[in-house]
Write an enzyme that holds these catalytic residues in place. Structure first.
Site, PDB file in Angstrom:
ATOM      1  N   ASN A  12       0.893  -1.318  -0.165  1.00 16.02           N
ATOM      2  CA  ASN A  12      -0.088   0.086  -0.130  1.00 16.02           C
ATOM      3  C   ASN A  12       0.717   1.269   0.001  1.00 16.02           C
ATOM      4  OD1 ASN A  12      -2.449  -1.535   0.138  1.00 16.02           O
ATOM      5  ND2 ASN A  12      -2.125  -1.857   2.594  1.00 16.02           N
ATOM      6  N   ARG A  13       2.058   1.061  -0.500  1.00 16.52           N
ATOM      7  CA  ARG A  13       2.979   2.211  -0.489  1.00 16.52           C
ATOM      8  C   ARG A  13       3.443   2.838   0.702  1.00 16.52           C
ATOM      9  NH1 ARG A  13       3.309   0.074  -4.914  1.00 16.52           N
ATOM     10  NH2 ARG A  13       3.459   1.265  -6.787  1.00 16.52           N
ATOM     11  N   LEU A  14       2.952   2.289   1.979  1.00 18.08           N
ATOM     12  CA  LEU A  14       3.567   2.540   3.262  1.00 18.08           C
ATOM     13  C   LEU A  14       4.732   2.233   3.637  1.00 18.08           C
ATOM     14  CD1 LEU A  14       1.809   4.260   5.013  1.00 18.08           C
ATOM     15  CD2 LEU A  14       1.213   2.416   6.333  1.00 18.08           C
TER      16      LEU A  14
END
Length: 230
Positions: A201-203
């Site tokens: 989630n691009r975290l």
């Protein structure tokens, strides 16, 4: 107006990331562990080609940035180091402005490392020892190629190589080709080191060590560790 489509498909990164509890107070132990893991993965799975390749960014006299990829040949408490022609574009740029940034990237492992600081010339004995360890053909190329300068074509380059072969025949002795006067290298005296670990989630995880005192990459008192947002 029709926009340009994004290249390739979307990939949700599935790396392990990195948390503070697993991060040392000085950056070198983690950087070395990640490099060792990349080398091992290349040997086992073959999906991390040239694991020690670094992108090297410099700035020219007009303030324009430049970047290229070379092989990192040294990594210790003093910083990452690489060999090159000091008469090349990067060498000329570093004479005018010693600011430098380098990065290691291992896409298949969802990991990257960035160093930002200043370039220092490698000690002559390190350069000479490494030059002697190179294959004969690589030592000849260091003489034949005026790195970064224009050349009329491939034939001219190969002719320069042939002339150097005639001048310094291969005797099997590491001393048979002399060290070129222009051949040297640089070490990065880092002021900032960042590790990046890709997450879903691009975290992503981004931990940063910022210099707060003199000392090597392996000296905790020289660094303050923190986290920045992805």
């Amino acid at each position: 107006m029709t926009g340009t489509p994004a290249l390739g498909g979307r990939t949700d990164y599935s790396g392990e990331g990195i948390v503070e509890a697993d991060a040392p107070d000085a950056p070198l132990p983690l950087v070395q562990a990640w490099l060792d893991a990349a080398i091992a993965r290349q040997e086992e799975q073959g999906d991390v080609p040239e694991p020690s390749a670094i992108s090297v960014a410099t700035v020219d006299g007009d303030g324009m940035p430049d970047v290229r990829t070379v092989l990192m040949r040294f990594l210790d408490g003093r910083g990452p180091g690489f060999l090159t022609s000091t008469a090349s574009a990067k060498g000329r740029q570093l004479r005018e402005n010693d600011a430098i940034a380098v990065s290691l990237t291992w896409p298949s492992m969802f990991r990257a490392v960035r160093f930002r600081g200043y370039a220092e010339a490698l000690e002559h004995h390190l350069v000479a020892d490494y030059f002697r360890s190179r294959p004969y053909g690589s030592r000849i190329s260091a003489h034949a190629s005026a790195q970064s300068d224009p050349v009329s074509g491939r034939a001219a380059l190969e002719e320069a190589y042939r002339r150097c072969e005639e001048r310094w025949p291969d005797t099997g002795d590491p001393e048979d080709v002399p060290l070129p006067a222009h051949w040297g290298g640089y070490r990065v005296r880092a002021e900032r080191v960042e590790v990046w670990g890709g997450r879903r989630n691009r975290l992503h995880d981004r931990l940063v060590w910022t210099r707060v005192a003199p000392g090597g990459l392996d000296e905790p008192d020289a660094w303050r560790r923190g986290r920045i947002q992805p």
